[in-house]
Structure formats: C-alpha cells, structure tokens
Design a protein around this motif. Structure first.
Motif, PDB file in Angstrom:
ATOM      1  N   ALA A  94       9.882  -4.816  -4.279  1.00 37.66           N
ATOM      2  CA  ALA A  94       8.685  -5.363  -4.912  1.00 37.66           C
ATOM      3  C   ALA A  94       7.435  -4.825  -4.224  1.00 37.66           C
ATOM      4  O   ALA A  94       6.808  -5.512  -3.413  1.00 37.66           O
ATOM      5  CB  ALA A  94       8.708  -6.891  -4.858  1.00 37.66           C
ATOM      6  N   PRO A  95       7.030  -3.589  -4.522  1.00 38.44           N
ATOM      7  CA  PRO A  95       5.828  -3.034  -3.904  1.00 38.44           C
ATOM      8  C   PRO A  95       4.559  -3.720  -4.397  1.00 38.44           C
ATOM      9  O   PRO A  95       4.500  -4.207  -5.537  1.00 38.44           O
ATOM     10  CB  PRO A  95       5.862  -1.564  -4.344  1.00 38.44           C
ATOM     11  CG  PRO A  95       6.611  -1.585  -5.630  1.00 38.44           C
ATOM     12  CD  PRO A  95       7.667  -2.645  -5.454  1.00 38.44           C
TER      13      PRO A  95
ATOM     14  N   LEU B   6       0.825  -1.208   0.000  1.00 41.01           N
ATOM     15  CA  LEU B   6       0.000   0.000   0.000  1.00 41.01           C
ATOM     16  C   LEU B   6       0.864   1.265   0.000  1.00 41.01           C
ATOM     17  O   LEU B   6       0.803   2.081   0.904  1.00 41.01           O
ATOM     18  CB  LEU B   6      -0.962  -0.007   1.194  1.00 41.01           C
ATOM     19  CG  LEU B   6      -2.128   0.991   1.154  1.00 41.01           C
ATOM     20  CD1 LEU B   6      -3.076   0.685   0.002  1.00 41.01           C
ATOM     21  CD2 LEU B   6      -2.883   0.999   2.467  1.00 41.01           C
ATOM     22  N   VAL B   7       1.675   1.391  -1.033  1.00 44.37           N
ATOM     23  CA  VAL B   7       2.582   2.519  -1.115  1.00 44.37           C
ATOM     24  C   VAL B   7       2.446   3.211  -2.470  1.00 44.37           C
ATOM     25  O   VAL B   7       1.839   2.677  -3.404  1.00 44.37           O
ATOM     26  CB  VAL B   7       4.049   2.080  -0.899  1.00 44.37           C
ATOM     27  CG1 VAL B   7       4.263   1.605   0.518  1.00 44.37           C
ATOM     28  CG2 VAL B   7       4.465   1.000  -1.909  1.00 44.37           C
TER      29      VAL B   7
ATOM     30  N   VAL C   6      -2.639   5.279  -4.661  1.00 42.77           N
ATOM     31  CA  VAL C   6      -2.300   3.910  -4.242  1.00 42.77           C
ATOM     32  C   VAL C   6      -3.078   2.840  -4.997  1.00 42.77           C
ATOM     33  O   VAL C   6      -2.948   1.656  -4.698  1.00 42.77           O
ATOM     34  CB  VAL C   6      -2.487   3.733  -2.714  1.00 42.77           C
ATOM     35  CG1 VAL C   6      -1.491   4.583  -1.947  1.00 42.77           C
ATOM     36  CG2 VAL C   6      -3.915   4.067  -2.276  1.00 42.77           C
ATOM     37  N   PHE C   7      -3.876   3.234  -5.988  1.00 41.52           N
ATOM     38  CA  PHE C   7      -4.593   2.289  -6.843  1.00 41.52           C
ATOM     39  C   PHE C   7      -4.289   2.601  -8.300  1.00 41.52           C
ATOM     40  O   PHE C   7      -4.063   3.763  -8.661  1.00 41.52           O
ATOM     41  CB  PHE C   7      -6.109   2.388  -6.640  1.00 41.52           C
ATOM     42  CG  PHE C   7      -6.608   1.789  -5.363  1.00 41.52           C
ATOM     43  CD1 PHE C   7      -7.205   0.538  -5.337  1.00 41.52           C
ATOM     44  CD2 PHE C   7      -6.491   2.485  -4.163  1.00 41.52           C
ATOM     45  CE1 PHE C   7      -7.669  -0.011  -4.150  1.00 41.52           C
ATOM     46  CE2 PHE C   7      -6.948   1.950  -2.971  1.00 41.52           C
ATOM     47  CZ  PHE C   7      -7.542   0.692  -2.965  1.00 41.52           C
ATOM     48  N   ALA C   8      -4.307   1.572  -9.126  1.00 34.86           N
ATOM     49  CA  ALA C   8      -4.309   1.746 -10.573  1.00 34.86           C
ATOM     50  C   ALA C   8      -5.712   1.414 -11.060  1.00 34.86           C
ATOM     51  O   ALA C   8      -6.214   0.325 -10.802  1.00 34.86           O
ATOM     52  CB  ALA C   8      -3.287   0.827 -11.231  1.00 34.86           C
ATOM     53  N   TRP C   9      -6.362   2.354 -11.729  1.00 42.03           N
ATOM     54  CA  TRP C   9      -7.699   2.089 -12.243  1.00 42.03           C
ATOM     55  C   TRP C   9      -7.848   2.784 -13.589  1.00 42.03           C
ATOM     56  O   TRP C   9      -7.077   3.676 -13.948  1.00 42.03           O
ATOM     57  CB  TRP C   9      -8.789   2.547 -11.265  1.00 42.03           C
ATOM     58  CG  TRP C   9      -8.805   4.026 -10.966  1.00 42.03           C
ATOM     59  CD1 TRP C   9      -8.186   4.674  -9.933  1.00 42.03           C
ATOM     60  CD2 TRP C   9      -9.461   5.050 -11.729  1.00 42.03           C
ATOM     61  NE1 TRP C   9      -8.419   6.018  -9.998  1.00 42.03           N
ATOM     62  CE2 TRP C   9      -9.198   6.293 -11.081  1.00 42.03           C
ATOM     63  CE3 TRP C   9     -10.251   5.047 -12.881  1.00 42.03           C
ATOM     64  CZ2 TRP C   9      -9.699   7.498 -11.562  1.00 42.03           C
ATOM     65  CZ3 TRP C   9     -10.755   6.256 -13.367  1.00 42.03           C
ATOM     66  CH2 TRP C   9     -10.477   7.464 -12.700  1.00 42.03           C
ATOM     67  N   GLY C  10      -8.869   2.349 -14.348  1.00 35.01           N
ATOM     68  CA  GLY C  10      -9.122   2.950 -15.647  1.00 35.01           C
ATOM     69  C   GLY C  10      -9.037   1.923 -16.760  1.00 35.01           C
ATOM     70  O   GLY C  10      -9.200   0.717 -16.533  1.00 35.01           O
TER      71      GLY C  10
END
Length: 287
Positions: A180-181, A160-161, A237-241
């Motif tokens: 490795a995030p 969560l970074v 902290v999220f990838a969306w779309g």
C-alpha cells in the motif's frame, strides 16, 4: 496474512491533518472521517508520527473504515505500551485498527541506532504481547525491511515512492502480503503551479537520507535531488493535472503491483487544514 488486505479496498486517504491533538479538533476530524467513509475510501492513514491514541477518535466517529498509523515511530512508543493500546482498540473496534510501524529517521529521533535490529526486537516484543502479525504493517523502503514486512507483518506501506519501487517491492513481497504505497496528489492543471506546490511538500524529505538514498537506488541522480527536486523527480512521486491524468497516474501504481494506494492531497493551505473539497473531488474521479 490477508486480514488487512481484504478489508481496506483499493484506495485510502493519508493525512497528517486527521491527527487531532486537542479535544477541540476531534469533532471536526471525526466528522471528516465519517464523510471519507461515506465517500467510499477504505482506509484512513494517519501521518506525522501518530499513535493509537490518534486513531481512537476516528474509529469512534465511523462504523466500518479501517484506521492505520503511517507510521508510528518505534522510538516514540514502547512495544509494551503499544501492545496495551492495540488490545484496547481491538476490544472496542474489532478488526478496524492497523498498526503501521517504522524506524523514522536519524535526524528526527535522538535515540536512532541500528534501526533494523531495533525494529526486529520491537516486533519480537509485540509477538510476545500477543499483537498479531496480520494486523501490523511496516514502512519499508529497502529490501531488508520489505522482507521483514513479508515475514513478520501483513505487508508494507512505503512512503514517497515511484511505481518502479512498487514493482520491485511486489517482487520481494510476493503475491499475498499487502502493498500500500503512499502517493501525493496535487489537483492543479497548471504545470508550474502544480510543481511549485509539490516542491513545497517535498522539501522536508530531500533532507532525509532514507528517502534520498532510495531515489538514488531507483536511478535518480544528485542533480535530481538539488534545488527542490527536478521536474523528473517531482513528476515521479506526485500525481498532478486534470482528473484523467491523476487517475492514470494512480493506476500506474496498481498496475505495478499495489493492492491499495494511500492518497495524500497536497494544497497551498496549512498542513493542519482538512482538504475536504479536494477529498470529494478525488473520490469522484476514482469512481
């Protein structure tokens, strides 16, 4: 200490759902693990306080993919027991299990005390039992634990970074250790719906100081932490779309210094469901 870094590739899957408690669920999860291996992912990271016991059925169901705990709480399993299980997995699946360790949270571990000292002592016990430092990673957020990841482990698996945290972590770790995030992915193009799903996944963590203190150190404010998280925090902290936007967001972590990104797919379904269709879509957009 590059053994882990050399074998896990650029992308992996982080999942609490792959952790099977009962024998009935192991077949389906083993089948899913084999498909993830075929899709080209380099590692499976087991969430929700896993142990080596949860990794074993996935290792048995696959041939090459690395399986790691992300993370095993030092409060739930003694170092002695952990060393025994590590040795057993190493005997049966040489080089494929990675021991991810962390100190969890005060709200989740009743024996929580002096977490940094406890983690150092735990690593000392693992050293004495012969568990190699190059086969373990730490869930490090702050500078002290990142330094410990550099000096006493193969690297760090921060959860969560932001990309900014990744850049800071790389500076502390130096070039060689694994970084490795974890990154949560919402395969949804509607902004309101995507952020709604994201806030549902984020809610638990906004009550845990280890994460909120990290956000504040990174420049977020108390307002960003209120009411389920601001759009600014969610988007950080999220990838969306669509596929292009998600791929670009993942790439920001690589450009910031990540060697590998552990991707956690967030859906509207129960957390224990296996989002296999979404894993396939994610593999396709990663190429």
């Amino acid at each position: 200490m590059s053994a882990v870094k050399d074998r896990i590739g650029r992308y992996g899957i982080w999942s609490a759902a792959l952790r099977a408690e009962d024998p009935a669920g192991r077949g389906e999860r083993g089948e899913a693990a084999a498909e993830l291996e075929a899709l080209g992912y380099g590692a499976l990271w087991l969430g929700s306080s896993p142990s080596a016991d949860h990794a074993e059925p996935l290792l048995e169901a696959t041939e090459r993919i690395t399986v790691g705990t992300s993370i095993q709480s030092i409060w739930q399993h003694t170092a002695a027991d952990t060393a025994v299980r590590f040795a057993e997995l190493e005997r049966d699946h040489a080089g494929r299990f990675v021991l991810g360790l962390g100190v969890s949270h005060a709200k989740l571990a009743s024996q929580y005390r002096r977490p940094y000292s406890a983690l150092v002592a735990y690593l000392d016990e693992l050293d004495a039992a012969g568990v190699p430092a190059e086969r373990r990673v730490l869930a490090a957020l702050g500078p002290k634990n990142l330094e410990l990841s550099r000096d006493r482990a193969a690297g760090a698996v921060p959860y969560l970074v932001t990309p900014e945290h990744t850049a800071e972590a790389r500076e502390i770790l130096g070039a060689a250790p694994l970084l490795a995030p974890e990154l949560k992915v919402v395969l949804e193009t509607d902004p309101a719906r995507a952020r709604e799903l994201a806030r549902g996944a984020l809610a638990l963590y906004l009550g845990l100081p280890n994460y909120t203190n990290t956000f504040l150190r990174l420049g977020f404010t108390e307002d960003d932490l209120a009411d389920g998280g601001s759009d600014r925090l969610v988007d950080a902290v999220f990838a969306w779309g669509d596929e292009n936007r998600i791929r670009e967001r993942i790439d920001t972590y690589i450009k910031a210094g990540a060697d590998h990104v552990a991707l956690q797919v967030v859906t509207a379904g129960p957390r224990e469901n296996l989002p296999r269709q979404e894993w396939r879509r994610l593999a396709a957009l990663l190429g």
